[in-house]
Structures are given as structure tokens and as C-alpha cells.
Design a protein around this motif. Sequence first.
Motif, PDB file in Angstrom:
ATOM      1  N   LEU A   1      32.482  -7.065  17.385  1.00 44.17           N
ATOM      2  CA  LEU A   1      32.969  -8.437  17.507  1.00 44.17           C
ATOM      3  C   LEU A   1      32.003  -9.278  18.350  1.00 44.17           C
ATOM      4  CD1 LEU A   1      35.241 -10.363  16.790  1.00 44.17           C
ATOM      5  CD2 LEU A   1      36.444  -9.578  18.818  1.00 44.17           C
ATOM      6  N   GLU A   2      31.478  -8.708  19.417  1.00 46.85           N
ATOM      7  CA  GLU A   2      30.495  -9.426  20.240  1.00 46.85           C
ATOM      8  C   GLU A   2      29.166  -9.569  19.505  1.00 46.85           C
ATOM      9  OE1 GLU A   2      28.701 -11.578  23.331  1.00 46.85           O
ATOM     10  OE2 GLU A   2      30.800 -11.252  22.810  1.00 46.85           O
ATOM     11  N   TYR A   3      28.774  -8.573  18.708  1.00 44.18           N
ATOM     12  CA  TYR A   3      27.560  -8.709  17.903  1.00 44.18           C
ATOM     13  C   TYR A   3      27.707  -9.895  16.944  1.00 44.18           C
ATOM     14  CZ  TYR A   3      26.557  -3.891  19.434  1.00 44.18           C
ATOM     15  OH  TYR A   3      26.335  -2.758  20.165  1.00 44.18           O
ATOM     16  N   MET A   4      28.901 -10.020  16.355  1.00 47.77           N
ATOM     17  CA  MET A   4      29.163 -11.143  15.454  1.00 47.77           C
ATOM     18  C   MET A   4      29.114 -12.470  16.216  1.00 47.77           C
ATOM     19  SD  MET A   4      32.328  -9.668  13.242  1.00 47.77           S
ATOM     20  CE  MET A   4      32.160  -8.332  12.068  1.00 47.77           C
ATOM     21  N   ALA A   5      29.746 -12.519  17.387  1.00 49.44           N
ATOM     22  CA  ALA A   5      29.762 -13.747  18.183  1.00 49.44           C
ATOM     23  C   ALA A   5      28.345 -14.153  18.590  1.00 49.44           C
ATOM     24  CB  ALA A   5      30.651 -13.574  19.407  1.00 49.44           C
ATOM     25  N   GLN A   6      27.526 -13.185  19.000  1.00 53.18           N
ATOM     26  CA  GLN A   6      26.152 -13.509  19.372  1.00 53.18           C
ATOM     27  C   GLN A   6      25.343 -13.950  18.155  1.00 53.18           C
ATOM     28  OE1 GLN A   6      24.007 -10.991  22.083  1.00 53.18           O
ATOM     29  NE2 GLN A   6      25.732 -10.875  23.491  1.00 53.18           N
TER      30      GLN A   6
ATOM     31  N   GLY B   1      38.750 -17.006  19.148  1.00 52.97           N
ATOM     32  CA  GLY B   1      39.589 -15.984  18.548  1.00 52.97           C
ATOM     33  C   GLY B   1      38.964 -15.460  17.269  1.00 52.97           C
ATOM     34  N   THR B   2      39.615 -14.483  16.712  1.00 56.75           N
ATOM     35  CA  THR B   2      39.130 -13.880  15.476  1.00 56.75           C
ATOM     36  C   THR B   2      40.310 -13.559  14.583  1.00 56.75           C
ATOM     37  OG1 THR B   2      37.784 -12.126  14.524  1.00 56.75           O
ATOM     38  CG2 THR B   2      39.145 -11.533  16.398  1.00 56.75           C
ATOM     39  N   ARG B   3      40.020 -13.512  13.313  1.00 51.41           N
ATOM     40  CA  ARG B   3      41.035 -13.123  12.342  1.00 51.41           C
ATOM     41  C   ARG B   3      40.539 -11.890  11.609  1.00 51.41           C
ATOM     42  NH1 ARG B   3      43.774 -18.160   9.489  1.00 51.41           N
ATOM     43  NH2 ARG B   3      45.543 -16.840   9.825  1.00 51.41           N
ATOM     44  N   ASN B   4      41.414 -10.928  11.551  1.00 56.68           N
ATOM     45  CA  ASN B   4      41.197  -9.756  10.696  1.00 56.68           C
ATOM     46  C   ASN B   4      39.918  -8.981  10.992  1.00 56.68           C
ATOM     47  OD1 ASN B   4      43.576 -10.435   9.292  1.00 56.68           O
ATOM     48  ND2 ASN B   4      42.424 -11.835   7.981  1.00 56.68           N
ATOM     49  N   TYR B   5      39.629  -8.696  12.281  1.00 57.80           N
ATOM     50  CA  TYR B   5      38.487  -7.823  12.540  1.00 57.80           C
ATOM     51  C   TYR B   5      38.834  -6.450  11.982  1.00 57.80           C
ATOM     52  CZ  TYR B   5      34.778  -5.116  14.652  1.00 57.80           C
ATOM     53  OH  TYR B   5      33.698  -4.281  14.829  1.00 57.80           O
ATOM     54  N   HIS B   6      37.997  -5.982  11.101  1.00 59.99           N
ATOM     55  CA  HIS B   6      38.230  -4.689  10.467  1.00 59.99           C
ATOM     56  C   HIS B   6      36.924  -3.905  10.477  1.00 59.99           C
ATOM     57  CE1 HIS B   6      39.717  -1.650   7.731  1.00 59.99           C
ATOM     58  NE2 HIS B   6      38.630  -1.817   7.009  1.00 59.99           N
ATOM     59  N   SER B   7      37.007  -2.656  10.912  1.00 58.55           N
ATOM     60  CA  SER B   7      35.842  -1.790  10.910  1.00 58.55           C
ATOM     61  C   SER B   7      36.214  -0.459  10.264  1.00 58.55           C
ATOM     62  CB  SER B   7      35.338  -1.553  12.335  1.00 58.55           C
ATOM     63  OG  SER B   7      34.246  -0.649  12.308  1.00 58.55           O
TER      64      SER B   7
ATOM     65  N   GLU C   1      28.602  -2.115   4.091  1.00 50.62           N
ATOM     66  CA  GLU C   1      29.386  -2.980   4.967  1.00 50.62           C
ATOM     67  C   GLU C   1      30.416  -2.141   5.712  1.00 50.62           C
ATOM     68  OE1 GLU C   1      32.731  -6.351   4.559  1.00 50.62           O
ATOM     69  OE2 GLU C   1      30.791  -6.887   3.676  1.00 50.62           O
ATOM     70  N   VAL C   2      30.396  -2.243   7.043  1.00 49.97           N
ATOM     71  CA  VAL C   2      31.289  -1.424   7.867  1.00 49.97           C
ATOM     72  C   VAL C   2      32.256  -2.248   8.715  1.00 49.97           C
ATOM     73  CG1 VAL C   2      29.709   0.540   7.907  1.00 49.97           C
ATOM     74  CG2 VAL C   2      29.590  -1.193   9.734  1.00 49.97           C
ATOM     75  N   ALA C   3      32.030  -3.569   8.815  1.00 47.56           N
ATOM     76  CA  ALA C   3      32.934  -4.400   9.613  1.00 47.56           C
ATOM     77  C   ALA C   3      32.887  -5.831   9.106  1.00 47.56           C
ATOM     78  CB  ALA C   3      32.562  -4.354  11.094  1.00 47.56           C
ATOM     79  N   SER C   4      34.014  -6.520   9.276  1.00 47.92           N
ATOM     80  CA  SER C   4      34.091  -7.931   8.897  1.00 47.92           C
ATOM     81  C   SER C   4      35.142  -8.627   9.746  1.00 47.92           C
ATOM     82  CB  SER C   4      34.432  -8.071   7.412  1.00 47.92           C
ATOM     83  OG  SER C   4      35.702  -7.500   7.147  1.00 47.92           O
ATOM     84  N   ALA C   5      34.979  -9.931   9.886  1.00 50.58           N
ATOM     85  CA  ALA C   5      35.941 -10.748  10.629  1.00 50.58           C
ATOM     86  C   ALA C   5      35.628 -12.214  10.387  1.00 50.58           C
ATOM     87  CB  ALA C   5      35.874 -10.458  12.127  1.00 50.58           C
TER      88      ALA C   5
END
Length: 151
Positions: free
Chosen positions: A58-63, A87-93, A130-134
Motif C-alpha cells: 500500500l505504501e509502495y502504491m502511495a509513493q 484512504g484506500t478501497r479494496n487493497y487485495h494481495s 499481478e499480485v496486488a491492487s487497490a
Amino acid sequence: MRSCPYTIAELLPHGPPMILLDEVLGWDQGHVTTTLTIRSSLPFFMEDKGGIPSYVGLEYMAQTCGTYAGLEGLSLGQPVRIGFLLGTRNYHSTMDWFLAGDRLVITAREVLRQELMGVFDCHIICNEVEVASAQLNLYQPEDAASILAGV
């Protein structure tokens, strides 16, 4: 996609050791791609697990979103400004851990921009899967110093 003339440190208002990404692979209007390789010298690395918990994604995505904002600002002759993850919606890994040696490719695509607010669809690719999305909701104030002074 255009190449990036800046380092991650030039694009983010963070200082070491909290710059977690290695480089920008490319960007264009509304989209950016970054990368990092998981290694024991990174913050959040847990030796006993041999990696970093996937929720740090989630922090990798934010950065990654932050690098887009930095690129956008610098291309307009403006300074890099701090932004906030609201905030985030539906972080899935699909992974529990990003393991040492894994190369992560993180993408962020702008879905909505309304004044100082933005929404980005983000994805993490590991070893070409693909291993994660949000979806991230972000805020970049004109004057973050006044906001932070109240903290």
C-alpha cells in the motif's frame, strides 16, 4: 511512455530511509510505473521471514502516486509538494510476503482529479504476475506546512 529524468529522491518529499522505491520506469499523462527490488536493507524487511509483509505494498502504491505528483509538478516548474493518503478501497494481495530478490513493478493510473483530490487505480506486478491492487484516495494541499503545524 516517457522516460523519467529524475531520481525518486527528487520526486518525493521523503527522506531516507523512507524512500522505498528504486526508480521510475516511465510515465505519461495520468499514468506512472515504478519499480523496486526487495532486499534486506529496505525498511520493513523481516529477516526471519526473508521479506517484507505484502501490506507494505500500500505504501509502495502511495509513493508511486507521489512520484506522479512530483513529475507533474516539476514538469510545470513547481516544487515537489507533500501529499496525504486519505484512504484506500479494496487493497487485495495474493501474496503474504514480498521475498528477497522479488522485483516489483508498481503502476498508478489517475481515475479522477478534482482540485486538490485525486483517485488512482494501482497495481503491483511481481515476476510478471499481478499480485496486488487497490484504489487510493489522495489529497495534496497547497500549503501542507499549515496542516502539519496543527499536528
